[in-house]
Design a protein around this motif. Structure first.
Motif, PDB file in Angstrom:
ATOM      1  N   VAL B 277       0.899  -1.261  -0.064  1.00 10.62           N
ATOM      2  CA  VAL B 277       0.071  -0.151   0.156  1.00 10.62           C
ATOM      3  C   VAL B 277       0.920   1.294  -0.021  1.00 10.62           C
ATOM      4  O   VAL B 277       0.538   2.170  -0.603  1.00 10.62           O
ATOM      5  CB  VAL B 277      -0.938  -0.083   1.288  1.00 10.62           C
ATOM      6  CG1 VAL B 277      -1.888   1.380   1.148  1.00 10.62           C
ATOM      7  CG2 VAL B 277      -1.965  -1.258   1.239  1.00 10.62           C
ATOM      8  N   ASP B 278       1.983   1.127   0.852  1.00 12.82           N
ATOM      9  CA  ASP B 278       2.951   2.342   0.895  1.00 12.82           C
ATOM     10  C   ASP B 278       3.127   2.670  -0.628  1.00 12.82           C
ATOM     11  O   ASP B 278       3.465   3.673  -0.988  1.00 12.82           O
ATOM     12  CB  ASP B 278       3.821   2.183   1.914  1.00 12.82           C
ATOM     13  CG  ASP B 278       3.667   2.496   3.282  1.00 12.82           C
ATOM     14  OD1 ASP B 278       2.599   3.361   3.192  1.00 12.82           O
ATOM     15  OD2 ASP B 278       4.300   1.902   4.093  1.00 12.82           O
ATOM     16  N   ASP B 279       3.780   1.568  -1.286  1.00 14.38           N
ATOM     17  CA  ASP B 279       4.264   1.638  -2.493  1.00 14.38           C
ATOM     18  C   ASP B 279       3.625   2.026  -3.518  1.00 14.38           C
ATOM     19  O   ASP B 279       3.715   2.909  -4.389  1.00 14.38           O
ATOM     20  CB  ASP B 279       4.910   0.016  -2.930  1.00 14.38           C
ATOM     21  CG  ASP B 279       6.223   0.022  -3.908  1.00 14.38           C
ATOM     22  OD1 ASP B 279       7.143   0.896  -3.507  1.00 14.38           O
ATOM     23  OD2 ASP B 279       6.022  -0.523  -4.742  1.00 14.38           O
ATOM     24  N   LEU B 280       2.118   1.737  -3.422  1.00 16.82           N
ATOM     25  CA  LEU B 280       1.075   2.093  -4.432  1.00 16.82           C
ATOM     26  C   LEU B 280       0.776   3.738  -4.360  1.00 16.82           C
ATOM     27  O   LEU B 280       0.679   3.997  -5.503  1.00 16.82           O
ATOM     28  CB  LEU B 280      -0.167   1.497  -4.036  1.00 16.82           C
ATOM     29  CG  LEU B 280      -1.413   1.227  -4.984  1.00 16.82           C
ATOM     30  CD1 LEU B 280      -0.790   0.418  -6.338  1.00 16.82           C
ATOM     31  CD2 LEU B 280      -2.767   0.713  -4.252  1.00 16.82           C
ATOM     32  N   VAL B 281       0.956   4.168  -3.195  1.00 12.66           N
ATOM     33  CA  VAL B 281       0.835   5.812  -3.248  1.00 12.66           C
ATOM     34  C   VAL B 281       2.144   6.506  -3.007  1.00 12.66           C
ATOM     35  O   VAL B 281       2.195   7.555  -2.932  1.00 12.66           O
ATOM     36  CB  VAL B 281      -0.142   5.943  -2.042  1.00 12.66           C
ATOM     37  CG1 VAL B 281      -1.748   5.651  -2.330  1.00 12.66           C
ATOM     38  CG2 VAL B 281       0.504   5.718  -0.852  1.00 12.66           C
ATOM     39  N   ASN B 282       3.294   5.748  -3.275  1.00  5.58           N
ATOM     40  CA  ASN B 282       4.828   6.174  -3.082  1.00  5.58           C
ATOM     41  C   ASN B 282       4.864   7.042  -1.857  1.00  5.58           C
ATOM     42  O   ASN B 282       5.559   8.029  -1.706  1.00  5.58           O
ATOM     43  CB  ASN B 282       4.620   7.102  -4.296  1.00  5.58           C
ATOM     44  CG  ASN B 282       6.247   7.456  -4.808  1.00  5.58           C
ATOM     45  OD1 ASN B 282       7.125   6.660  -4.326  1.00  5.58           O
ATOM     46  ND2 ASN B 282       6.534   8.291  -5.658  1.00  5.58           N
ATOM     47  N   LEU B 283       4.365   6.488  -0.597  1.00  8.14           N
ATOM     48  CA  LEU B 283       4.956   6.924   0.819  1.00  8.14           C
ATOM     49  C   LEU B 283       5.871   6.160   1.110  1.00  8.14           C
ATOM     50  O   LEU B 283       5.924   4.808   1.081  1.00  8.14           O
ATOM     51  CB  LEU B 283       3.589   6.860   1.520  1.00  8.14           C
ATOM     52  CG  LEU B 283       2.956   8.252   1.240  1.00  8.14           C
ATOM     53  CD1 LEU B 283       1.783   8.145   2.275  1.00  8.14           C
ATOM     54  CD2 LEU B 283       3.425   9.580   1.235  1.00  8.14           C
ATOM     55  N   ARG B 284       6.642   6.566   1.947  1.00  9.44           N
ATOM     56  CA  ARG B 284       7.846   6.117   2.838  1.00  9.44           C
ATOM     57  C   ARG B 284       7.245   5.379   3.800  1.00  9.44           C
ATOM     58  O   ARG B 284       6.189   5.956   4.350  1.00  9.44           O
ATOM     59  CB  ARG B 284       8.726   7.072   3.162  1.00  9.44           C
ATOM     60  CG  ARG B 284      10.193   6.772   3.796  1.00  9.44           C
ATOM     61  CD  ARG B 284      10.544   8.269   4.215  1.00  9.44           C
ATOM     62  NE  ARG B 284      11.074   8.840   3.103  1.00  9.44           N
ATOM     63  CZ  ARG B 284      12.359   9.016   2.738  1.00  9.44           C
ATOM     64  NH1 ARG B 284      13.209   8.351   3.232  1.00  9.44           N
ATOM     65  NH2 ARG B 284      12.643   9.850   1.670  1.00  9.44           N
ATOM     66  N   SER B 285       7.601   4.087   4.007  1.00  8.78           N
ATOM     67  CA  SER B 285       6.869   3.293   4.958  1.00  8.78           C
ATOM     68  C   SER B 285       7.457   3.520   6.415  1.00  8.78           C
ATOM     69  O   SER B 285       8.651   4.006   6.481  1.00  8.78           O
ATOM     70  CB  SER B 285       6.982   1.680   4.852  1.00  8.78           C
ATOM     71  OG  SER B 285       8.261   1.379   4.907  1.00  8.78           O
ATOM     72  N   ASP B 286       6.429   3.789   7.249  1.00  6.96           N
ATOM     73  CA  ASP B 286       6.905   4.163   8.878  1.00  6.96           C
ATOM     74  C   ASP B 286       7.670   3.296   9.603  1.00  6.96           C
ATOM     75  O   ASP B 286       6.957   1.886   9.597  1.00  6.96           O
ATOM     76  CB  ASP B 286       5.414   4.198   9.643  1.00  6.96           C
ATOM     77  CG  ASP B 286       5.860   4.874  10.957  1.00  6.96           C
ATOM     78  OD1 ASP B 286       7.141   4.977  11.498  1.00  6.96           O
ATOM     79  OD2 ASP B 286       4.749   4.978  11.926  1.00  6.96           O
ATOM     80  N   VAL B 287       9.038   2.990   9.657  1.00  8.95           N
ATOM     81  CA  VAL B 287       9.716   2.061  10.298  1.00  8.95           C
ATOM     82  C   VAL B 287       9.443   1.541  11.654  1.00  8.95           C
ATOM     83  O   VAL B 287       9.623   0.660  12.041  1.00  8.95           O
ATOM     84  CB  VAL B 287      11.141   2.686  10.376  1.00  8.95           C
ATOM     85  CG1 VAL B 287      11.863   2.621   8.812  1.00  8.95           C
ATOM     86  CG2 VAL B 287      11.530   3.714  11.085  1.00  8.95           C
ATOM     87  N   ARG B 288       8.678   2.655  12.647  1.00 13.89           N
ATOM     88  CA  ARG B 288       8.501   2.277  13.770  1.00 13.89           C
ATOM     89  C   ARG B 288       6.944   1.628  13.754  1.00 13.89           C
ATOM     90  O   ARG B 288       6.408   1.632  14.858  1.00 13.89           O
ATOM     91  CB  ARG B 288       8.482   3.734  14.762  1.00 13.89           C
ATOM     92  CG  ARG B 288       9.908   3.984  14.699  1.00 13.89           C
ATOM     93  CD  ARG B 288      10.048   5.028  15.791  1.00 13.89           C
ATOM     94  NE  ARG B 288       9.089   6.069  15.683  1.00 13.89           N
ATOM     95  CZ  ARG B 288       8.949   7.328  16.170  1.00 13.89           C
ATOM     96  NH1 ARG B 288      10.221   7.913  16.886  1.00 13.89           N
ATOM     97  NH2 ARG B 288       8.276   8.076  16.372  1.00 13.89           N
TER      98      ARG B 288
END
Lengths: 529, 529
Positions: B277-288
């Motif tokens: 999902v993060d990839d689909l909207v090109n957002l950096r995933s939340d590491v925490r």
């Protein structure tokens, strides 16, 4: 619950530094301690003296500082198994830190006593008792962190309680219940804290982690059950998923639950403090963070924007200014006329008529359909408004550009060269520049071309450059959206460009950035007259 | 509480798209719906038909899909003030969406009825009743979202309750209590939900926001008080501070509270789904992020790493593999080596010796330091392994390329032309192609150059093309990472290229893609012999 007071115990410098990607310099530690003191937290845990030299350097520096409100705490553990407390190196380090407060952690979960300490239940109790009593004899305020308390209590309530009572009997000033693994549910924390409060009548503290997404809620529940100290970190930094986020729980306690912890006039600096901490460790701030995030009071849906205009209480649970934040209106395909009007006012486009608003909305939707997004591109939006209202006047005209990227052999460097030809009034400027990549070269050539006419452009820096492929399945022929953030050292503005061609998309965003700067300049000059 | 079942209602495509920086393409919406269905959510809210053409396009596309488990819901509102329900354009849009489920929101807070709708309390009840009844008459499963329910209830419990009872009487299948402003505290949500459950015995749902950092905790409390449907979004996307994060609450319910919602074998794909999902909207995933973040099971402190090695339960509240995550400890040469070995076997690089593994690890770390990422670039990783082991044999050699992007006048089209010169055995191929943008032109010229020698390359399609700016603060001189996914109709493979120059980064990823295809071809031919 009203009029109750809760002490804020900040462990950003110690537990916060356990986070992936977080580390503080010695100077940074002192800077943060000063800010935390000025803000009004009650305790600042500075580090684990003896664990590393940087932490001891902090305590030495802290002795030379005068803090207005906060007490500095050194963190350590109970003495080692079968060691005399006065000979224990960790306990000695705690005394060397010369802090008014010492916080020690001890085991309260039998699993840990057996598997990690590899000792008996009785020896663990003696370790707690000896260490607390010794530190009290040395004149310290002693805070006892019962590590893994909730897991320990669930596993063996009698033993967990015995550990607490042992620390209390030895003189501990505060008993802190820790959810070290961060896996507790709010109702468990409430029920267990309530049991402890009834059994001990001690000053209780709460230390939670966010592994189940309940770090803040768990601390709130503990406060409701009687805890009077909350341990946490700024921006929730901490190992794994982080600690209880103080930037969330402080306004929740103070503004929403009526529990005093930070003076209201100080709370208005909360967003600044949050940004300061991110900046100190060079982390990107979380736009969605409760209370302090850039998006915390952003409204995107048309109906919501409309309602907020009528009455902010309709979609805002507190006043943004109470935590130093502000309301933002976002533009998107779901925006209606009221967002456009508000936004046009926010970006200084003045008031528009109903017909003009409709025309702006139409153009906005058409551009968004092409792949434009104006949420972070206020400057491009303003230029759009000017264009629709026929108020746009370009400062220069493009006659052409050419970008050449060339590589001659697999191991040769890749060279980028751009030429730009623009007309400024009656003069044609034709320039060329090389750069690190084609867009950098294009940026260089454009600046060369127009800076003789508009020298103020030399102060403009590009602060951020983002590329997004909008229909990646079209592969290399996909539509590309480029977002640029520019700054002249005082102001920051965002622009956007869209094209099938990444160079052209970048060009469009660059162009808006430069035009916006010149436009602002002109407006300021007009105001001065 | 055990054995209770809770339905998961995903509104990522509708409420999630209200987030700053989140927007889905029509194709992306369908792709996500397929993934959510496969994962096992019960409801997928696809959008607000009538609010914008993209949402209606989704519903049209969704009618052609077969979903295994999930029901598609269309979202809208009650009819307008003083409008006949069958003539209301929003209600008409809801029917046109042809979904089995319709979710409508209605006002339950008098402040909103007065200030936003600007109508009477009675007309609002009629709007709820008419709309629910009309949709039931049209054979829909109707979910009624009581907007601002908790604020409304605190303000005027009788009226808020009346709104719910009106929806129930009109036939609503589920009544959803919404904390639209996200400012409620967990204990308030529990108490109010319990009151409603006792008064209505209805199927209750809960819809929370995270403005006080309690989005997940509030939904958990509502479930404890009787709610049987949880509405939320993947990764917590949503307006302001976001919605209840489904990637947090699903494992919390299923693994920690024993409440069935997603089958345990599906939950093992949770991290993959979150990253998708993060990839689909090109957002950096939340590491925490709890459960699914990269750091959720990372252990930094030496003592913690040591304890986890002795017994993982000491510092982990669940098993990471239960949510498709993994434990990260400070990577030693040995543990790093074993994962490399595994990976090398996985991509078919065969078994390597200890020395070879160490050499691969060294090269991998050097490339990752430069900005490469191999998670989605198996083909590039395989070529890397071959290169380190001196088993790589290039099919052709680059003599050079040149890309020209030119625009002559603001309204003229932007032309992209690329030339490529490669040597295949003893023959030099020198070709030129135009394209939609510079990378497309380069791709065209490369294919032209080598397809006479390797006709199989004509079947290769580029399926995906992503650009990520790694250090955006460097602005247009920033390092660029390009990821390409290629397909020959049967197989799919990923490659990556990194450079300060976006054209060169794209070239490197294209090159790996073509080499990998030729290499696979050769290997298949060898097997046939």
């Amino acid at each position: 619950m009203k009029n109750k007071k809760v002490a804020i115990y900040d462990t950003t410098l110690r537990d916060g530094a356990q986070a992936e990607g977080v580390s503080f310099s010695s100077l940074g530690k002192i800077q943060l301690a000063r800010q935390l003191d000025a803000f009004g937290v009650d305790y600042i845990e500075g580090g684990f003296p003896g664990s590393n030299p940087k932490d001891m350097a902090f305590f030495e520096a802290a002795q030379k500082e005068t803090f207005q409100h906060a007490k500095i705490a050194a963190f350590g553990s109970t003495r080692r198994v079968k060691t005399k407390v006065q000979n224990d190196p960790i306990v000695q380090g705690l005394l060397q830190a010369k802090t008014p407060v010492v916080t020690i952690y001890g085991k309260s979960w039998k699993l840990h006593v057996k598997d990690v300490l590899r000792t008996t239940a009785e020896e663990n109790l003696a370790m707690v008792s000896d260490t607390v009593a010794f530190l009290k004899d040395n004149g310290k305020e002693v805070i006892f962190d019962a590590e893994h308390f909730f897991d320990g209590y669930k596993h063996d309530p009698d033993y967990a309680m015995q550990v607490l009572l042992t620390a209390q009997k030895a003189g501990a000033d505060t008993l802190v219940l820790c959810d070290t693994n961060g896996g507790c549910m709010p109702n468990e924390v409430f029920a267990i804290t309530q049991n402890i409060q009834e059994a001990t009548a001690a000053n209780l503290g709460i230390h939670t982690h966010n592994d189940a997404g309940c770090g803040v809620a768990n601390a709130i529940e503990a406060v409701r059950a009687g805890a009077v100290q909350v341990q946490g970190t700024m921006n929730g930094y901490g190992e794994r998923c982080g600690n209880c986020n103080l930037t969330t729980i402080m306004p929740a306690l103070q503004l929403k639950m009526g529990i005093a912890c930070i003076a209201r006039n100080q709370l208005q600096h909360l967003r600044d403090l949050s940004l300061f901490v991110d900046d100190l460790v060079n982390l990107r701030s979380d736009v969605r963070a409760p209370f302090v995030g850039h998006a915390a009071f952003s409204h995107k849906g048309g109906a919501h924007v409309n309602a907020v205009q009528k009455n902010p209480e309709t979609f805002e649970h507190i006043h943004p200014e109470d935590v130093g934040n502000e309301r933002h209106v976002l533009l998107s395909e779901v925006s209606g006329g009221s967002s456009i009007l508000l936004k046009a006012q926010e970006v200084g486009g003045g008031t528009a008529t109903k017909e003009e608003t409709a025309a702006i909305l139409k153009e906005l939707k058409a551009l968004e359909h092409k792949g434009y997004a104006f949420e972070a591109a206020d400057a491009s939006f303003r230029i759009l408004v000017q264009k629709v209202l026929n108020k746009h006047k370009p400062f220069f005209a493009l006659e052409g550009f050419r970008v050449v990227v060339e590589k001659r052999g697999a191991d040769e460097p890749c060279i980028s060269e751009a030429t730009v030809k623009v007309r400024v009034q009656d003069t044609v400027a034709h320039t060329v520049a090389e750069g690190d990549g084609p867009v950098n070269a294009l940026d260089g050539a454009l600046r060369k071309a127009i800076s003789p006419f508009f020298p103020e452009i030399e102060n403009v820096q590009l602060a951020d450059f983002r590329v997004r492929i909008l229909d990646p399945q079209e592969a290399t022929a996909a539509t590309t959206q480029v977002q640029i953030e520019s700054s002249d050292g005082k102001k920051t503005w965002g622009t956007v460009g869209v094209s099938e061609n990444i160079i052209e998309a970048s060009w469009l965003a660059l162009l808006d950035s430069v035009e916006y700067k010149l436009f602002m300049q002109e407006e300021e000059a007009r105001k001065k007259k």
